[in-house]
Design an enzyme around this catalytic site. Structure first.
Site, short mmCIF file in Angstrom:
data_model
loop_
_atom_site.label_atom_id
_atom_site.label_comp_id
_atom_site.label_asym_id
_atom_site.label_seq_id
_atom_site.Cartn_x
_atom_site.Cartn_y
_atom_site.Cartn_z
N HIS A 34 56.39 -44.18 52.90
CA HIS A 34 55.14 -44.81 53.31
C HIS A 34 54.19 -44.77 52.13
O HIS A 34 54.19 -43.83 51.34
CB HIS A 34 54.54 -44.07 54.52
CG HIS A 34 53.48 -44.84 55.23
ND1 HIS A 34 52.17 -44.84 54.81
CD2 HIS A 34 53.53 -45.65 56.31
CE1 HIS A 34 51.46 -45.61 55.61
NE2 HIS A 34 52.26 -46.11 56.53
N ASP A 50 58.20 -46.51 62.18
CA ASP A 50 59.11 -47.62 62.46
C ASP A 50 60.55 -47.18 62.67
O ASP A 50 61.36 -47.95 63.20
CB ASP A 50 59.07 -48.63 61.30
CG ASP A 50 57.70 -49.24 61.12
OD1 ASP A 50 57.15 -49.73 62.12
OD2 ASP A 50 57.17 -49.22 60.00
#
Length: 462
Positions: free
Chosen positions: A312, A370
């Protein structure tokens, strides 16, 4: 909003000895900021920051992220606390107004949302212009943009009450717009919301109910799972889609058009489409026996395979939403007793192997939200091309809260980044016959039979 403290000045010195003094600012949490707004006026030079990795674009009191600690707060509340103790509409109220609602405030807010859930019949007619099989996100970009044609003159973006009303309207209408996008794409009849259902229940009802059936039962476990997914995705600081909404809104554009721009930004696989990419990756791996092979492929710089759902831009320790999402996955798969359990076990095996591999540890690549969300959505029965629409449904309140906050500022500036120009020096236009020939356009395009316009054909037609 808490006061920003000024803690002296930072001095920048150019190679020629010219200096500039810039305010050194600190907020309530997070890294301090050097205010470079006067940098160009003082030094005649600009800062360069592709991807805005080291740039604060605004003041905001909505969401706080500490990537090193793996923390995510909405208005000071930890995401875990909100997901475990609040409904999605409570969180929506929090993001928009700054505080969690009382019992009376929540009831009024829920009623206001229910009263605005229906969309205009002319807007429903607009869906028919999309062919069956159109991607639901393409439909959402068009329909939400078209919503601005139905609600334009009624909105004065400079009036706080009208901004709040606009936020409630699009929050309320988004479940029906999303459900109709799905049913349009799949050629199904439209289902209208019912006041007896709550926000998330209505969405599931409009998505999955059969108009010919006598009744539709909403599974409370599924509702709870989807509510938590909505909460986890409701806002995430100045990400790509939120920044898009803010920049569009800085021109004083219609807020629904700004949201349509945010949806377009969210659509990309590097942003909202990542959970769909995770499932595609798990389909490729197929079984737990193949995990080691694909881990090796991911570490091979000459192999195109990537571990989707890992890493991320902000989180460098762990994504605090990931553990909640993994718990939701366990709960929903156990409850529904569906065949996605093999996929969940495969995902967990992949996660465990990666988290114990020095290659991923050194690069701080951890599973993000996700990684498990697609497994949950597919188990619920939501098709993969609707995953990003679900993300948009959850994020619309964050977009509108960020837009409302920006429009509340006393001094408003239109978003207008600068650049470091690396093109040609100034030159003169040469006559056509003196210009050097070059293949700027590929022969495939030049020779394509699908030309957009032909003067010869136009003359023949006339």
């Amino acid at each position: 909003m808490e006061e920003v403290s000024r803690e002296g000045e930072a001095t920048i010195t150019l190679p020629d000895g010219t200096t500039a003094k810039l305010p050194f600012l600190r907020g309530t949490h997070g890294p301090p900021v050097i205010d470079i707004r006067t940098l160009f006026n003082q030094l005649g030079c600009l800062s360069l920051d592709p991807g805005f990795t080291s740039t604060s674009s605004c003041f905001s009191a909505i969401t706080y992220i500490d990537g090193e600690k793996g923390e995510l707060w909405y208005r000071g509340y930890a995401i875990q606390d909100l997901a475990n103790n609040c409904t999605f509409l409570e969180v929506c109220y929090l993001l928009l107004y700054g505080e969690l609602p009382s019992v009376v405030e929540l009831e009024r807010f829920e009623n206001a949302v229910k009263n605005e859930m229906l969309i205009h019949m002319k807007l429903i007619d607009f869906y028919s212009s999309f062919q069956q099989g159109a991607h639901p996100m393409a439909i959402m970009v068009g329909v939400v943009g078209a919503l601005s044609a139905f609600m334009h003159e009624d909105i004065d973006v400079m009036v706080a009450e009208q901004r709040e009303a606009a936020a409630i309207r699009i929050l309320a209408k988004f479940p029906m717009m999303a459900a109709v996008a799905y049913r349009t794409a799949y050629g199904l009849p439209i289902v209208f919301p019912k006041k007896k259902f709550g926000y998330t229940e209505n969405f599931l009802y409009m998505m999955f109910s059969d108009p010919m059936a006598d009744d539709f039962t909403v599974d409370p476990v599924v509702v709870n799972a989807l509510e938590k997914i909505f909460i986890l995705h409701a806002d995430h600081e100045q990400n790509a889609s939120t920044s898009t909404v803010r920049i569009a809104g800085s021109s004083l554009a219609n807020p629904y058009a700004c949201v349509a721009a945010g949806i377009a930004s969210l659509w990309g696989p590097m942003h909202g489409g990542a959970n769909e990419a995770v499932l595609a990756m798990l389909d490729e791996i197929k079984s737990r026996e193949n995990v080691d092979t694909f881990i090796a492929k991911a570490k091979n710089p000459n192999d195109s395979f990537r571990l989707m759902g890992f890493g991320h831009r902000v989180y460098k320790n762990f994504d605090p939403r990931n553990q909640i999402m993994q718990d939701i996955a366990h709960e929903i798969l156990t409850h529904l007793q569906c065949n996605q359990k093999n996929i969940l076990e495969l995902a967990q095996e992949l996660e465990n192997k990666a988290l114990n591999d020095d290659y991923f540890i050194k690069r701080k690549l951890y599973p993000n939200v996700d990684f498990y969300s697609g497994i949950v959505l597919e188990a619920i029965g939501i098709p993969r091309d609707m995953f990003t629409v679900i993300f948009a449904l959850a994020r619309v309140i964050g977009w509108m809260s960020q837009w409302h906050e920006m429009m509340s500022e006393s001094v408003k500036k239109i978003g207008r980044p600068r650049q470091l120009y690396v093109g040609a020096q100034k030159r003169n236009v040469q006559p056509r016959e003196m210009r050097e020939g070059r293949e700027s356009i590929s022969p495939e395009i030049i020779n394509s039979p699908r030309k957009v316009w032909s003067p010869t054909k136009e003359k023949a037609a006339n």
